[in-house]
Design a protein around this motif. Structure first.
Motif, PDB file in Angstrom:
ATOM      1  N   LEU A 330      18.178 -43.498   7.310  1.00 31.48           N
ATOM      2  CA  LEU A 330      19.699 -44.060   7.493  1.00 31.48           C
ATOM      3  C   LEU A 330      20.605 -44.349   6.286  1.00 31.48           C
ATOM      4  O   LEU A 330      21.645 -44.094   6.084  1.00 31.48           O
ATOM      5  N   PHE A 331      19.646 -44.772   4.945  1.00 29.31           N
ATOM      6  CA  PHE A 331      20.426 -45.047   4.001  1.00 29.31           C
ATOM      7  C   PHE A 331      20.841 -43.885   3.176  1.00 29.31           C
ATOM      8  O   PHE A 331      21.808 -43.828   2.674  1.00 29.31           O
ATOM      9  N   SER A 332      19.810 -42.819   3.212  1.00 27.02           N
ATOM     10  CA  SER A 332      20.176 -41.494   2.568  1.00 27.02           C
ATOM     11  C   SER A 332      21.480 -40.863   3.420  1.00 27.02           C
ATOM     12  O   SER A 332      22.288 -40.031   2.736  1.00 27.02           O
ATOM     13  N   ARG A 333      21.494 -41.102   4.622  1.00 25.81           N
ATOM     14  CA  ARG A 333      22.980 -40.346   5.312  1.00 25.81           C
ATOM     15  C   ARG A 333      24.133 -40.974   4.852  1.00 25.81           C
ATOM     16  O   ARG A 333      25.215 -40.291   5.159  1.00 25.81           O
ATOM     17  N   ARG A 334      23.952 -42.127   4.167  1.00 26.50           N
ATOM     18  CA  ARG A 334      25.454 -42.592   3.564  1.00 26.50           C
ATOM     19  C   ARG A 334      25.738 -42.093   2.048  1.00 26.50           C
ATOM     20  O   ARG A 334      26.694 -42.425   1.421  1.00 26.50           O
ATOM     21  N   MET A 335      24.901 -41.028   1.750  1.00 20.99           N
ATOM     22  CA  MET A 335      25.105 -40.632   0.464  1.00 20.99           C
ATOM     23  C   MET A 335      25.145 -39.165   0.261  1.00 20.99           C
ATOM     24  O   MET A 335      24.915 -38.416   1.294  1.00 20.99           O
ATOM     25  N   VAL A 336      25.941 -38.769  -0.744  1.00 22.00           N
ATOM     26  CA  VAL A 336      26.010 -37.340  -1.106  1.00 22.00           C
ATOM     27  C   VAL A 336      24.757 -36.738  -1.670  1.00 22.00           C
ATOM     28  O   VAL A 336      24.664 -37.131  -3.016  1.00 22.00           O
ATOM     29  N   LEU A 337      23.940 -36.111  -0.928  1.00 25.40           N
ATOM     30  CA  LEU A 337      22.728 -35.501  -1.834  1.00 25.40           C
ATOM     31  C   LEU A 337      22.439 -33.969  -1.803  1.00 25.40           C
ATOM     32  O   LEU A 337      23.148 -33.382  -0.804  1.00 25.40           O
ATOM     33  N   PRO A 338      21.641 -33.330  -2.733  1.00 25.97           N
ATOM     34  CA  PRO A 338      21.487 -31.838  -2.380  1.00 25.97           C
ATOM     35  C   PRO A 338      20.766 -31.766  -1.170  1.00 25.97           C
ATOM     36  O   PRO A 338      20.142 -32.376  -0.241  1.00 25.97           O
ATOM     37  N   ARG A 339      21.253 -30.291  -0.582  1.00 25.03           N
ATOM     38  CA  ARG A 339      20.755 -29.919   0.461  1.00 25.03           C
ATOM     39  C   ARG A 339      19.062 -30.090   0.870  1.00 25.03           C
ATOM     40  O   ARG A 339      18.506 -30.347   1.840  1.00 25.03           O
ATOM     41  N   ARG A 340      18.388 -29.533  -0.100  1.00 24.12           N
ATOM     42  CA  ARG A 340      16.899 -29.943  -0.207  1.00 24.12           C
ATOM     43  C   ARG A 340      16.327 -31.334   0.294  1.00 24.12           C
ATOM     44  O   ARG A 340      15.449 -31.545   0.730  1.00 24.12           O
ATOM     45  N   ALA A 341      17.097 -32.048  -0.534  1.00 21.82           N
ATOM     46  CA  ALA A 341      16.632 -33.587  -0.528  1.00 21.82           C
ATOM     47  C   ALA A 341      16.962 -34.091   0.767  1.00 21.82           C
ATOM     48  O   ALA A 341      15.878 -34.701   1.466  1.00 21.82           O
ATOM     49  N   LYS A 342      18.207 -33.767   1.597  1.00 16.26           N
ATOM     50  CA  LYS A 342      18.448 -34.094   2.824  1.00 16.26           C
ATOM     51  C   LYS A 342      17.387 -33.293   3.961  1.00 16.26           C
ATOM     52  O   LYS A 342      16.719 -34.289   4.795  1.00 16.26           O
ATOM     53  N   ILE A 343      17.134 -32.158   3.478  1.00 14.63           N
ATOM     54  CA  ILE A 343      15.959 -31.542   4.641  1.00 14.63           C
ATOM     55  C   ILE A 343      14.617 -32.412   4.318  1.00 14.63           C
ATOM     56  O   ILE A 343      13.800 -32.585   5.337  1.00 14.63           O
ATOM     57  N   ALA A 344      14.296 -32.829   3.193  1.00 20.03           N
ATOM     58  CA  ALA A 344      13.126 -33.354   3.095  1.00 20.03           C
ATOM     59  C   ALA A 344      12.920 -34.746   3.800  1.00 20.03           C
ATOM     60  O   ALA A 344      11.903 -34.984   4.203  1.00 20.03           O
ATOM     61  N   ILE A 345      14.088 -35.579   3.379  1.00 19.11           N
ATOM     62  CA  ILE A 345      14.076 -36.759   4.080  1.00 19.11           C
ATOM     63  C   ILE A 345      13.977 -36.700   5.627  1.00 19.11           C
ATOM     64  O   ILE A 345      13.371 -37.545   6.240  1.00 19.11           O
ATOM     65  N   SER A 346      14.692 -35.830   6.197  1.00 23.56           N
ATOM     66  CA  SER A 346      15.020 -35.658   7.529  1.00 23.56           C
ATOM     67  C   SER A 346      13.519 -35.025   8.114  1.00 23.56           C
ATOM     68  O   SER A 346      13.301 -35.857   9.316  1.00 23.56           O
ATOM     69  N   LEU A 347      12.750 -34.228   7.676  1.00 22.82           N
ATOM     70  CA  LEU A 347      11.609 -33.981   7.989  1.00 22.82           C
ATOM     71  C   LEU A 347      10.415 -35.009   7.721  1.00 22.82           C
ATOM     72  O   LEU A 347       9.539 -35.350   8.877  1.00 22.82           O
TER      73      LEU A 347
END
Length: 398
Positions: A330-347
Motif C-alpha cells: 500500500l505504501f509503494s502504491r503512493r510512490m512513483v517507482l520503476p516498473r520492475r520494482a512495482k512488479i516485484a512488490i505486487s508479486l
C-alpha cells in the motif's frame, strides 16, 4: 666532398628502399594480423571483467541458487516422509554408489535396524519399504554434492579466466566455504537422530536446533547467491533519494527479515511435529491463547521445545509478515517507482496471501505430505521475492 655526397645518396636510397619494402610486406595481410593481435592483447588487458562477464557470473549464481532451492525442497520432502535417518553413516565418496545386490541391501538394512528409529517406530518395516526411505535420503545427499560441484568447479574456471574482481573473489570463496559447512552441518543434524536416549520414550527425531541451523544456513547460502546474481544482472535504478524512498527501503528490509524469521520458525515446527497439535484456525482449540503455552520450565524453554508455543510463534510471525508486506504494498502504491520494482512488490504481496492460505490448509488437513511440501517451497518463493524487491530498491553504486 664528392665522395661524401655519393655516400649520403647511397645510404639514403637504401633506407628509403627498406621502408618501402617493409611497408609493402605489411600491406594488407601483415597489417591485419598486427591489428588483430593488438586488439586481442588490449581485450586481455582491459576488458575482463566487464558487463559480458558479469552476465555470465550472474546467470551462474542464479543457477546455483536454483539448485539450493531444490536441496531445500528435497530435504523437506525427506523429512516429511521420515526418510532422513535411513543412512546411518556418512562418507563423501563411498556412499555415492547405493547398494546394488541383494546382499548389499540386506547389509544396509541390518545397519539401520541397530538404531532407535527402527527399534521404536519401524519394527515391522520390510526391505522394499526401507529401500524407499533410503533412496529419498540418498537422493538428498547426492543433490547436495551436485550443489557443491556447481559452486566449486565454475569458481575455479572463472578465477583462472580472470572474471572476478577483488570483491567478487571474496564473495565466491565465502559461498564455496559455506557449501562445505552446510554439508557437515547436515551430517551433524542427522547424528542427533541416531543417538540412543534411554530416558526418552518419544519417537526418534533430529534435534530441532540442528534442523533450524541446517535450514537457516541453506537459506543464507540461497539469499547470498540470489542477491549477488541479481545485482550482477539487474542494473540499479536511478532513484531520487527522497524521505519516502528511504522509508520504503527500511520497510522492505524489515519485511525481508520477518519472512526469513518465519521460515526459520517453520524449522522448529517441522522438528517438533508441531503442525499436528491444535489443527484449527484462527483459534487454537477453543482459545486464542492455549492453556499450555508456557507449560515448560524454565519459560524460555517453551519457545524452542514446546510444540504448542512453537506453533503459536509461527502463526504470530506469519500474520506479522502478512501485515508488514500488505503495508509495504500500500505504501509503494503512493510512490512513483520503476516498473520492475512495482512488479516485484505486487508479486511479493500476492505470494504472501497464497503462502498464508497454504499454511492454514496444511494445518486444517493435518499436514498431508504434498501440501506441506508445497507450503515449505512457498516460503522459499516468498523469500526470493523479498530479495528481488530489495535488489530493485538498492542504492546506485558510487
Amino acid at each position: 666532398m664528392i665522395l661524401s655526397s655519393v655516400r649520403a645518396i647511397y645510404f639514403g636510397g637504401c633506407r628509403n628502399a627498406g621502408r618501402r619494402f617493409q611497408h609493402n610486406k605489411q600491406s594488407p595481410l601483415l597489417r591485419q594480423w598486427l591489428l588483430r593481435r593488438g586488439q586481442s592483447s588490449t581485450a586481455a588487458a582491459g576488458t575482463v571483467p566487464n558487463s559480458a562477464t558479469n552476465r555470465i557470473l550472474g546467470r551462474w549464481l542464479l543457477g546455483c541458487s536454483g539448485l539450493v532451492v531444490g536441496a531445500v525442497v528435497l530435504g523437506g520432502v525427506t523429512r516429511l516422509t521420515e526418510s532422513g535417518l535411513s543412512m546411518v553413516d556418512w562418507h563423501l565418496v563411498r556412499e555415492m554408489k547405493p547398494p546394488q545386490s541383494q546382499v548389499e541391501w540386506e547389509a544396509e538394512f541390518s545397519k539401520y535396524q541397530q538404531f532407535p528409529e527402527f527399534k521404536i517406530m519401524n519394527r515391522d518395516m520390510t526391505l522394499p519399504e526401507f529401500k524407499f526411505i533410503f533412496y529419498m535420503e540418498w537422493g538428498h545427499r547426492m543433490w547436495g554434492r551436485l550443489v557443491g560441484l556447481a559452486y566449486v568447479l565454475p569458481t575455479i574456471y572463472f578465477w583462472r579466466k580472470g572474471f572476478f574482481t577483488r570483491s567478487m573473489k571474496g564473495k565466491v570463496l565465502g559461498l564455496c566455504g559455506f557449501v562445505f559447512f552446510q554439508g557437515l552441518l547436515g551430517w551433524y543434524m542427522v547424528k542427533s537422530g541416531l543417538e540412543e536416549k534411554p530416558e526418552s520414550y518419544d519417537i526418534p527425531r533430529v534435534s530441532q536446533y540442528r534442523l533450524c541451523a541446517h535450514l537457516g544456513s541453506a537459506l543464507l547460502l540461497y539469499c547470498a547467491s540470489l542477491w549477488t546474481g541479481l545485482t550482477l544482472l539487474l542494473p540499479a535504478h536511478k532513484l531520487a533519494e527522497t524521505k519516502r524512498l528511504l522509508q520504503l527501503r527500511r520497510l522492505a528490509k524489515g519485511t525481508g527479515g520477518l519472512v526469513f524469521l518465519t521460515a526459520l520458525s517453520g524449522a522448529f515446527v517441522a522438528g517438533l511435529d508441531a503442525g499436528l497439535v491444535y489443527n484449527s484456525f484462527p483459534k487454537m482449540g477453543e482459545r486464542w491463547i492455549p492453556d499450555d503455552l508456557l507449560a515448560f520450565s524454565p519459560t524460555l524453554k517453551n519457545f524452542f521445545e514446546n510444540p504448542t508455543t512453537v506453533q503459536f510463534d509461527h502463526r504470530v510471525l506469519a500474520i506479522s509478515s502478512l501485515t508488514a508486506i500488505t503495508g509495504l504494498y500500500l505504501f509503494s502504491r503512493r510512490m512513483v517507482l520503476p516498473r520492475r520494482a512495482k512488479i516485484a512488490i505486487s508479486l511479493l504481496a500476492a505470494m504472501t496471501y497464497a503462502q498464508v492460505g497454504l499454511g492454514i490448509s496444511t494445518l486444517l488437513l493435518y499436514v498431508p505430505t504434498p501440501l506441506a511440501a508445497t507450503h515449505q517451497s512457498g516460503s522459499v518463493a516468498l523469500l526470493s521475492l523479498a530479495i528481488w524487491v530489495l535488489t530493485e530498491l538498492r542504492k546506485m553504486p558510487k
